[in-house]
Design a protein around this motif. Structure first.
Motif, short mmCIF file in Angstrom:
data_model
loop_
_atom_site.label_atom_id
_atom_site.label_comp_id
_atom_site.label_asym_id
_atom_site.label_seq_id
_atom_site.Cartn_x
_atom_site.Cartn_y
_atom_site.Cartn_z
N CYS A 120 0.15 -6.32 -0.58
CA CYS A 120 0.10 -7.15 0.30
C CYS A 120 0.58 -8.51 -0.09
CB CYS A 120 -1.49 -7.28 1.20
SG CYS A 120 -1.97 -5.89 1.98
N THR A 121 -0.10 -9.02 -1.17
CA THR A 121 0.52 -10.45 -1.62
C THR A 121 1.91 -10.45 -1.90
OG1 THR A 121 -1.56 -10.70 -2.58
CG2 THR A 121 0.21 -12.10 -3.21
N THR A 157 -3.99 -12.87 2.06
CA THR A 157 -4.13 -11.34 1.53
C THR A 157 -5.65 -11.48 1.21
OG1 THR A 157 -3.43 -11.99 -0.38
CG2 THR A 157 -2.06 -10.76 1.14
#
Length: 299
Positions: free
Chosen positions: A98-99, A149
């Motif tokens: 996600c990051t 995130t």
């Protein structure tokens, strides 16, 4: 939370990932080599010490981070016809994934702004896009995505996973994880819906506005040669943005109720594996400065 083993299974893949195990490993090595080459050229070649190539090298670093957390486990799944991952490792993979994806969204937007300043305000480009300002933009992007995130990951950890711990995917993504949760997922879904699509749309609008101004400015240039030269400096980035955002919107924004799991996995494979693989090719083959730096390195 209870420690679980999450089994990831996938059926169909794109390109060389349908071939032999040696071809898959070769593609992974080519992916790493291509992005490492971009990073090395930008670091060593004085002609590439500009904001545009600085951001391109950061994109390569991010692509390496993304594929390193996704592709090794993907290869393990393909070799073993399925694989298991500990719950903690799964959450870590989810957070890094996600990051990386969120950072790429912001970075591509910053790169669009850089091209906008370079073409629409060429006389002020050096004074606006200073090295200090570029570093500040980069740090701001990382701080923003790490915070966002982290919020999503903490919220996800509040869920209980007590159903069958098998996900029909090749990495730990939000949708397959929510499918195996046995507690209420409404808050997580609301949070993702409130943060994800609106943020993507805002960033995409910034990119569209930037390139709309770029196109208008280019068409006002009287010389055809100067016009082609100006467009060539941003065409590679436009191709990368189009591929990345089209697949990202197809998976996370457009309703997927009628979408099969295979199509969803193939689309996910595009922005997690295929895009990092072709990014160095697009930026090198369509860029005279990088091709020149490669020739100088070889000579």
């Amino acid at each position: 939370m209870q420690e679980n083993n999450v089994t990831a299974i996938t059926e169909f893949f794109l390109l060389g990932f349908q071939g032999s195990q040696y071809l898959r490993i070769l593609l992974f090595c080519l992916l790493l080599w291509g992005n490492l080459l971009i990073i090395a050229l930008v670091s060593t070649s004085k002609n590439l010490h500009t904001p545009m190539y600085f951001f391109i090298s950061q994109l390569s670093i991010n692509d390496i981070l993304l594929t390193t957390v996704i592709v090794p486990f993907l290869l393990h799944i393909l070799l073993k016809n399925g694989g298991t991952i500990g719950f903690t490792d799964c959450i870590i993979q989810f957070y890094v994934f996600c990051t990386s994806e969120a950072f790429e969204c912001l970075l591509l937007t910053v790169m669009s702004y850089d091209r906008y300043v370079a073409i629409c305000n060429p006389l002020r480009y050096s004074s606006i896009m200073t090295s200090e300002y570029c570093v500040k933009l980069l740090i701001s992007c990382w701080l923003a995505v790490l915070f966002i995130t982290a919020m999503d990951t903490v919220t996800l950890l509040m869920l209980k996973f007590c159903r069958k711990n098998v996900i029909d995917h090749f990495f730990c993504d939000i949708v397959p994880l929510l499918e195996i949760a046995c507690s209420g997922t409404q808050f997580v879904e609301l949070e993702v819906s409130a943060l994800g699509p609106p943020l993507l749309c805002i960033l995409l609008i910034i990119i569209i506005v930037s390139y709309s101004n770029i196109i208008v400015t280019i068409y006002k240039i009287p010389s055809n040669i100067s016009r082609r030269k100006a467009f060539s400096t941003c065409s590679s980035h436009l191709i990368v943005v189009s591929i990345f955002y089209c697949t990202l919107f197809s998976v996370y924004v457009i309703p997927t109720s009628g979408q099969s799991s295979t199509i969803s996995k193939v689309l996910s494979l595009i922005y997690t594996v295929v895009t990092p693989l072709i990014n160095p090719i697009i930026y090198s083959m369509r860029n005279k400065d990088i091709m020149k730096a490669i020739k100088e390195t070889i000579d």
